[in-house]
Structures are given as structure tokens and as C-alpha cells.
Design a protein around this motif. Structure first.
Motif, PDB file in Angstrom:
ATOM      1  N   VAL A  32       0.702  -0.946  -0.101  1.00  0.00           N
ATOM      2  CA  VAL A  32       0.452  -0.007  -0.097  1.00  0.00           C
ATOM      3  C   VAL A  32       1.305   0.803   0.000  1.00  0.00           C
ATOM      4  CG1 VAL A  32      -1.722   1.349   1.073  1.00  0.00           C
ATOM      5  CG2 VAL A  32      -2.046  -1.031   0.950  1.00  0.00           C
ATOM      6  N   GLN A  33       0.522   2.743  -0.443  1.00  0.00           N
ATOM      7  CA  GLN A  33       1.030   4.002  -0.481  1.00  0.00           C
ATOM      8  C   GLN A  33       0.224   4.734  -0.853  1.00  0.00           C
ATOM      9  OE1 GLN A  33       4.003   3.542  -4.130  1.00  0.00           O
ATOM     10  NE2 GLN A  33       3.744   4.915  -4.188  1.00  0.00           N
ATOM     11  N   PHE A  34       0.528   5.261  -0.020  1.00  0.00           N
ATOM     12  CA  PHE A  34      -0.201   7.324  -0.312  1.00  0.00           C
ATOM     13  C   PHE A  34       1.155   8.389   0.562  1.00  0.00           C
ATOM     14  CE2 PHE A  34      -0.769   5.122   4.445  1.00  0.00           C
ATOM     15  CZ  PHE A  34      -0.697   6.144   5.169  1.00  0.00           C
ATOM     16  N   TYR A  35       0.685   9.048  -0.108  1.00  0.00           N
ATOM     17  CA  TYR A  35       1.435   9.760   0.279  1.00  0.00           C
ATOM     18  C   TYR A  35       1.049  11.286   1.555  1.00  0.00           C
ATOM     19  CZ  TYR A  35       3.387   8.354  -3.134  1.00  0.00           C
ATOM     20  OH  TYR A  35       3.912   8.120  -4.333  1.00  0.00           O
ATOM     21  N   LEU A  36       2.125  11.790   1.875  1.00  0.00           N
ATOM     22  CA  LEU A  36       1.519  12.418   3.355  1.00  0.00           C
ATOM     23  C   LEU A  36       1.598  13.995   2.703  1.00  0.00           C
ATOM     24  CD1 LEU A  36       1.944  10.523   6.011  1.00  0.00           C
ATOM     25  CD2 LEU A  36       0.002  10.845   5.002  1.00  0.00           C
ATOM     26  N   GLU A  37       1.088  15.181   3.825  1.00  0.00           N
ATOM     27  CA  GLU A  37       2.244  16.821   2.988  1.00  0.00           C
ATOM     28  C   GLU A  37       2.909  16.609   4.698  1.00  0.00           C
ATOM     29  OE1 GLU A  37      -0.724  19.656   2.323  1.00  0.00           O
ATOM     30  OE2 GLU A  37      -2.120  17.776   0.901  1.00  0.00           O
ATOM     31  N   ALA A  41       3.762  13.680  10.652  1.00  0.00           N
ATOM     32  CA  ALA A  41       2.875  12.769  10.494  1.00  0.00           C
ATOM     33  C   ALA A  41       3.993  11.195  10.033  1.00  0.00           C
ATOM     34  CB  ALA A  41       1.555  13.425  10.029  1.00  0.00           C
ATOM     35  N   ALA A  42       4.562  11.753   8.722  1.00  0.00           N
ATOM     36  CA  ALA A  42       5.274  10.752   8.693  1.00  0.00           C
ATOM     37  C   ALA A  42       6.069  10.050   9.478  1.00  0.00           C
ATOM     38  CB  ALA A  42       6.053  10.886   6.848  1.00  0.00           C
ATOM     39  N   GLU A  43       7.076  10.622   9.727  1.00  0.00           N
ATOM     40  CA  GLU A  43       8.158  10.725  10.989  1.00  0.00           C
ATOM     41  C   GLU A  43       7.283   9.612  11.803  1.00  0.00           C
ATOM     42  OE1 GLU A  43      10.420  13.326  13.017  1.00  0.00           O
ATOM     43  OE2 GLU A  43      12.290  13.724  11.759  1.00  0.00           O
ATOM     44  N   ALA A  44       6.503   9.813  12.913  1.00  0.00           N
ATOM     45  CA  ALA A  44       5.140   9.307  13.330  1.00  0.00           C
ATOM     46  C   ALA A  44       4.909   7.841  13.140  1.00  0.00           C
ATOM     47  CB  ALA A  44       4.133   9.959  13.913  1.00  0.00           C
ATOM     48  N   ILE A  45       4.513   7.545  11.931  1.00  0.00           N
ATOM     49  CA  ILE A  45       3.976   6.571  11.182  1.00  0.00           C
ATOM     50  C   ILE A  45       5.387   6.013  10.987  1.00  0.00           C
ATOM     51  CG2 ILE A  45       3.540   5.586   8.875  1.00  0.00           C
ATOM     52  CD1 ILE A  45       1.404   7.862   8.685  1.00  0.00           C
ATOM     53  N   GLY A  66      11.602  10.631   1.798  1.00  0.00           N
ATOM     54  CA  GLY A  66      10.980  11.933   1.108  1.00  0.00           C
ATOM     55  C   GLY A  66      10.849  11.734  -0.353  1.00  0.00           C
ATOM     56  N   SER A  67       9.948  11.900  -0.935  1.00  0.00           N
ATOM     57  CA  SER A  67       9.946  11.828  -2.042  1.00  0.00           C
ATOM     58  C   SER A  67       8.220  12.879  -3.311  1.00  0.00           C
ATOM     59  CB  SER A  67       9.839  10.913  -2.742  1.00  0.00           C
ATOM     60  OG  SER A  67      10.123   9.434  -3.264  1.00  0.00           O
ATOM     61  N   VAL A  68       7.728  13.258  -3.755  1.00  0.00           N
ATOM     62  CA  VAL A  68       6.939  13.118  -4.242  1.00  0.00           C
ATOM     63  C   VAL A  68       6.418  12.186  -5.287  1.00  0.00           C
ATOM     64  CG1 VAL A  68       6.565  15.878  -4.167  1.00  0.00           C
ATOM     65  CG2 VAL A  68       7.998  15.126  -6.038  1.00  0.00           C
ATOM     66  N   PRO A  69       5.343  11.995  -5.857  1.00  0.00           N
ATOM     67  CA  PRO A  69       4.924  11.362  -6.665  1.00  0.00           C
ATOM     68  C   PRO A  69       5.121  11.225  -8.009  1.00  0.00           C
ATOM     69  CG  PRO A  69       2.910  11.461  -5.035  1.00  0.00           C
ATOM     70  CD  PRO A  69       3.529  12.352  -4.950  1.00  0.00           C
ATOM     71  N   GLN A  70       5.101  10.743  -9.061  1.00  0.00           N
ATOM     72  CA  GLN A  70       5.191  10.529 -10.202  1.00  0.00           C
ATOM     73  C   GLN A  70       4.296  10.571 -10.637  1.00  0.00           C
ATOM     74  OE1 GLN A  70       8.349  12.715 -11.914  1.00  0.00           O
ATOM     75  NE2 GLN A  70       9.436  12.459  -9.281  1.00  0.00           N
ATOM     76  N   VAL A  71       3.942  11.867 -11.890  1.00  0.00           N
ATOM     77  CA  VAL A  71       2.669  12.208 -13.094  1.00  0.00           C
ATOM     78  C   VAL A  71       3.191  12.462 -14.178  1.00  0.00           C
ATOM     79  CG1 VAL A  71       2.076  13.872 -12.218  1.00  0.00           C
ATOM     80  CG2 VAL A  71       0.609  12.719 -12.713  1.00  0.00           C
ATOM     81  N   ARG A  72       2.806  11.616 -15.136  1.00  0.00           N
ATOM     82  CA  ARG A  72       2.197  11.657 -16.392  1.00  0.00           C
ATOM     83  C   ARG A  72       0.799  12.084 -16.604  1.00  0.00           C
ATOM     84  NH1 ARG A  72       1.451   6.957 -19.804  1.00  0.00           N
ATOM     85  NH2 ARG A  72       0.600   8.294 -21.175  1.00  0.00           N
ATOM     86  N   VAL A  73       0.907  12.953 -17.733  1.00  0.00           N
ATOM     87  CA  VAL A  73       0.161  14.215 -18.106  1.00  0.00           C
ATOM     88  C   VAL A  73      -0.285  14.140 -18.801  1.00  0.00           C
ATOM     89  CG1 VAL A  73      -0.497  16.962 -18.536  1.00  0.00           C
ATOM     90  CG2 VAL A  73       0.667  16.696 -16.729  1.00  0.00           C
TER      91      VAL A  73
END
Length: 177
Positions: A32-37, A41-45, A66-73
Motif C-alpha cells: 500500500v502506498q500513500f502520500y502525506l503533506e 506525521a510521516a516521522e510518527a508513522i 521523502g519524495s513526491v509521486p511522479q505523474v504523467r500529464v
């Protein structure tokens, strides 16, 4: 089950709270993958690695990056963006409110952050093609860190009179040319 998993993590990190964006499940690996802002919270998880027990008795393995998801427009993404933008446009006042665009409920399962230049450029293109008479654009709360890719607004949106950029990461030095 997404709700069960998120509830288990929330209970483990309480009182820390978070919002899971772009939740995806790899059916082959049960990954499972999800992103946090929120970095805290990421450290606590992350500190809950192998401490949260799943309903089947297994301990949850947690990896934080520590990265952002890649997206193809592509055409599909642009169409979804258009649908999200339509409800944010006021034809009477000729303004569009794209505040926290990345958190739009219609885009919750994809990474559509205006801070990513390809996404911002696509948004400006969509507006230019469909609402060339736009007079006000609100880009508040989008974590914009640079404004170089906004230079095309002058040519793509010639009627634009007001541009809101509040609560972003843009410094006043970025406006000095």
C-alpha cells in the motif's frame, strides 16, 4: 481494507493526525502506498514500523520516503483536471479558485499538485483553451515554490487582472526581475 489500515495507523500515532493522499494498492504484493503533506506525521508513522498488528496477526512493515509521486500529464489526467476545475469556476465573476487543488475530492487518487511544473502548465493551458476571458485566479495554498512556469500566464490568459499566490513557498525575491 483502506479504512481499517488508516484507522490502525491513526490509532498508533494519536494524537498526531494525517490525511492519506493518493492511496494505491498493488494487488500482486499487497503493498500500500500513500502520500502525506506533513513531515511530522510521516516521522510518527515511520516510528510504528513492525509495531502495528494487522487483523491477520502480521506486523505492518512501514517505509517512509521523502519524495513526491511522479505523474504523467496525459489526456485522461487533463480531462479529470478539467472536471475538477469546472466546479471551481465562477462565470459571473470570471474567477477560478484553485486553492489546495491537490486536495480536490475529484483528484484524491492521483497526484495533481500545482507545485509540479507539468501540472501547472497543463492547468494554464486548460484555462487558456476553455476560459480565455478569466480575470482572477486564486492559487493560494498550493505549496508553489517557484514561479518561473507562471510566466506564460501573460500570453495564455490575457484578460487576467488578479493572481492570488498567498500561503505558498514563493519568496518576494522571486518577483524581482
Amino acid at each position: 481494507n483502506k479504512e481499517v489500515l488508516i484507522r490502525l495507523i491513526m490509532n498508533a500515532v494519536a494524537p498526531q493526525t494525517f490525511v492519506a493522499h493518493y492511496y494505491k494498492v498493488d494487488a500482486d504484493s499487497n503493498f500500500v502506498q500513500f502520500y502525506l503533506e506533513d513531515y511530522d506525521a510521516a516521522e510518527a508513522i515511520f516510528r510504528q514500523d513492525k509495531k502495528i498488528e494487522l487483523p491477520d496477526g502480521f506486523k505492518m512493515f512501514i517505509r517512509v520516503r521523502g519524495s513526491v509521486p511522479q505523474v504523467r500529464v496525459d489526456a485522461t489526467l487533463k480531462e479529470r483536471m478539467k472536471l475538477a476545475m469546472v466546479k471551481r469556476y465562477n462565470a459571473q465573476t470570471k474567477d477560478m479558485d484553485l486553492t489546495k487543488f491537490h486536495s480536490d475530492p475529484d483528484l484524491i487518487d492521483i497526484f495533481c499538485a500545482l507545485a509540479r511544473p507539468p501540472i501547472m502548465i497543463a492547468v494554464i493551458d486548460i484555462i487558456g483553451e476553455n476560459i480565455p476571458d478569466l480575470e482572477a485566479l486564486n492559487l493560494n495554498d498550493n505549496k508553489l515554490g517557484m514561479i518561473d512556469h507562471l510566466k506564460v500566464i501573460a500570453t495564455k490568459l490575457p484578460q487576467l487582472k488578479i493572481l492570488y499566490l498567498g500561503n505558498n513557498k514563493v519568496s518576494s525575491d522571486d518577483f524581482i526581475t
